[in-house]
Design an enzyme around this catalytic site. Structure first.
Site, PDB file in Angstrom:
ATOM      1  N   LYS A  77       0.857  -1.192   0.000  1.00 48.34           N
ATOM      2  CA  LYS A  77       0.000   0.000   0.000  1.00 48.34           C
ATOM      3  C   LYS A  77       0.890   1.239   0.000  1.00 48.34           C
ATOM      4  O   LYS A  77       1.948   1.250   0.651  1.00 48.34           O
ATOM      5  CB  LYS A  77      -0.876  -0.041   1.258  1.00 48.34           C
ATOM      6  N   SER A 152      -9.614   1.245   2.774  1.00 48.06           N
ATOM      7  CA  SER A 152      -8.772   2.091   1.968  1.00 48.06           C
ATOM      8  C   SER A 152      -7.679   1.359   1.193  1.00 48.06           C
ATOM      9  O   SER A 152      -7.115   1.915   0.256  1.00 48.06           O
ATOM     10  CB  SER A 152      -8.128   3.154   2.853  1.00 48.06           C
ATOM     11  N   SER A 176      -9.633  -1.277   6.861  1.00 43.53           N
ATOM     12  CA  SER A 176      -9.077  -1.071   5.521  1.00 43.53           C
ATOM     13  C   SER A 176      -8.338  -2.229   4.892  1.00 43.53           C
ATOM     14  O   SER A 176      -8.000  -2.157   3.710  1.00 43.53           O
ATOM     15  CB  SER A 176      -8.164   0.152   5.522  1.00 43.53           C
TER      16      SER A 176
HETATM   17  N1  GLN Z   1     -13.228   3.361   6.565  1.00 50.48           N
HETATM   18  C1  GLN Z   1     -12.511   3.691   7.754  1.00 50.48           C
HETATM   19  C2  GLN Z   1     -12.084   5.134   7.731  1.00 50.48           C
HETATM   20  O1  GLN Z   1     -12.325   5.732   6.758  1.00 50.48           O
HETATM   21  C3  GLN Z   1     -11.319   2.799   7.927  1.00 50.48           C
HETATM   22  C4  GLN Z   1     -10.136   3.212   7.166  1.00 50.48           C
HETATM   23  C5  GLN Z   1      -8.903   2.430   7.488  1.00 50.48           C
HETATM   24  O2  GLN Z   1      -8.978   1.374   8.115  1.00 50.48           O
HETATM   25  N2  GLN Z   1      -7.764   2.979   7.146  1.00 50.48           N
HETATM   26  O3  GLN Z   1     -11.517   5.651   8.638  1.00 50.48           O
END
Ligand code: GLN
Length: 474
Positions: A77, A152, A176
């Site tokens: 990532k 994400s 994410s």
């Molecule tokens: N959807 C969650 C957020 O937007 C989780 C994102 C993540 O785990 N980085 O914060």
């Protein structure tokens, strides 16, 4: 080479028999990356470098001194630092920034002869659940190009889904790794908080952030976890507990007690086919002799608010460092220090990131701190305690990973809270610092992958992986 390998064990068999070489594997992935460029899974591909590393690793395999990840080609990532490579967190504000050191996890993966083929697209600063907040545009789901990848770590998931690499590394703050894995028919593991070093991983919300693998097999998830995990002098939040040999120790799980959240089946917000997948899993588990019981979680309504107050508060502080001076983008219109800060941040951050910085700053501000931040901290403690209580009685908590399968790209949500609510099932593990895994359970009637989540007790990854290996074959 048309063959799609489902595990590193299978790849190693192929390497041994001479069916394939690491170089051929890398060429195959590079071809797939080219053919699937429209999916937008990679922010940058390290093609030449991956090929030359492959040749070295092939030579080491020949001479019998290759590492445990020889043959494993991964995507990382784009919020994970890799020395002398760019890292952007999919944000304009890191435009042109190059890492001057490697994250601990990258060093550990490379030391075992993994090949990093590129950096994967993600939501900007990992804030989102659809990969649509990336400065580089959304990632398309390989199962249906009109649907989101999830997020994400959306690029990481699609890279594996479309066989552009064998496995990928994501980060999971509130879901994410797990949620994009579920949208792409893969396995996504978020370890216990304190299991894997965060050193060299761009911070979003430091008390939640964990690195995790996205894979096609439980065996690969176990191996990647064991290689990345364990004490690191650069991350003081790490547990000093000895790291088990997760992959070698995988064994039959025996009969288990499993709780499922009754709201997963009763809530109108959960898609009918998702409910159906959960019901089928419950029936199969019961038929196999496991105890599966519904439970009510009294703090369910507080999960998403507590997570978004705390995560944005931490983000507002973590993202203060992007000031137009230290890293990446600086506004060309800046004339003095004030305007350097203001313009660089206004132009460099996207809409969602700005919203979260403002929300986080608000909940931490003098007049509102007690009402929001302090209250959310208290709610977090209750959520953690209550979750741990459930896990004293049960081995795992079973839920859908997400209320819906992958949805349309561009589905404009006027109220961001509606999107935040879709994190309902994943943030419980994050708030509690507990390990959780998303496992694929087939496709819905439109061919979109569905996933279910298992949440386990603190540092009980071995039990979680044992059961996962069994569950995916049910
Ligand atoms: N959807 C969650 C957020 O937007 C989780 C994102 C993540 O785990 N980085 O914060």
């Amino acid at each position: 080479m048309a063959k799609k390998y489902s595990s590193l064990i299978e790849i190693k068999g192929g390497l041994q028999s001479g069916e394939v070489t690491v170089e051929k594997l890398v060429k195959h992935y590079l071809e797939n990356i080219k053919a699937n460029a429209h999916l937008n899974a990679f922010n940058e591909v390290f093609g030449e470098e991956a090929l030359s590393r492959a040749k070295n690793i092939d030579a080491r395999i020949q001479s019998g001194n290759a590492g445990r990840l020889a043959g494993m080609v991964i995507g990382i990532k784009d919020n994970i630092c890799y020395k002398d490579h760019k890292v952007s967190a999919s944000s304009k504000i890191l435009d042109g920034f190059t890492s001057i050191y490697s994250s601990t996890i990258v060093e550990r993966l490379l030391a075992e002869d993994a090949i990093i083929i590129g950096r994967c697209n993600c939501d900007e600063f990992a804030m989102g659940a659809s990969n649509e907040s990336s400065y580089f545009g959304p990632v398309k789901n390989y199962a249906d190009n009109t649907k989101v990848s999830g997020g994400s770590s959306g690029g990481s998931a699609v890279a594996v889904q479309a066989d552009m690499c064998h496995a990928a590394i994501g980060t999971d703050t509130g879901g994410s790794v797990r949620q994009p894995a579920s949208f792409c028919g893969l396995i996504g593991l978020k370890p216990t908080y304190g299991r894997i070093s965060r050193y060299g991983v761009i911070s979003y919300a430091s008390s939640f952030d964990q690195v995790g693998p996205i894979t096609k097999s439980v065996e690969d998830a176990a191996l990647l976890l064991e290689i990345m995990a364990g004490v690191d002098e650069y991350d003081s939040t790490l547990s000093t507990k000895e790291v088990p040999s997760f992959s070698a120790d995988l064994k039959e799980p025996g009969k288990k007690k499993i709780a499922y959240l009754q709201e997963s089946l009763s809530s109108p917000g959960v898609d009918a086919e998702v409910k159906n997948a959960l019901t089928q899993a419950i029936d199969k588990l019961r038929a196999e002799g496991h105890t599966v019981k519904p439970i009510a979680f009294e703090y369910l309504d507080y999960l998403v608010p507590a997570y978004y107050i705390l995560a944005t508060a931490e983000a507002s502080s973590n993202l203060a460092r992007y000031d137009g001076v230290h890293y990446g983008y600086r506004s060309p219109k800046a004339t003095d220090l004030q305007s350097t800060y203001k313009l660089s941040r206004s132009e460099g951050f996207g809409k969602e990131v700005k919203r979260r910085i403002m929300l986080g700053t608000f909940v931490l501000s003098a007049g509102y701190y007690d009402a929001y931040y302090a209250k959310a901290q208290k709610a977090r403690r209750l959520i953690r305690e209550k979750t741990q209580d459930i896990l004293k009685e049960y081995d795992f908590i079973l839920t859908p990973t997400a209320p819906e399968p992958a949805y349309n790209i561009g589905k404009e949500e006027t109220d961001p809270v509606v999107s935040y609510l879709a994190d309902i099932f994943t943030v419980q593990a994050s708030l509690s610092g507990l390990p959780a895994i998303s496992l694929p359970v087939g496709n819905n009637s439109k061919g979109l992958p569905l996933g279910l989540q298992l949440l386990a007790g603190q540092f009980e990854e071995q039990e979680l992986l044992n059961f996962s290996k069994y569950f995916v074959k049910l």
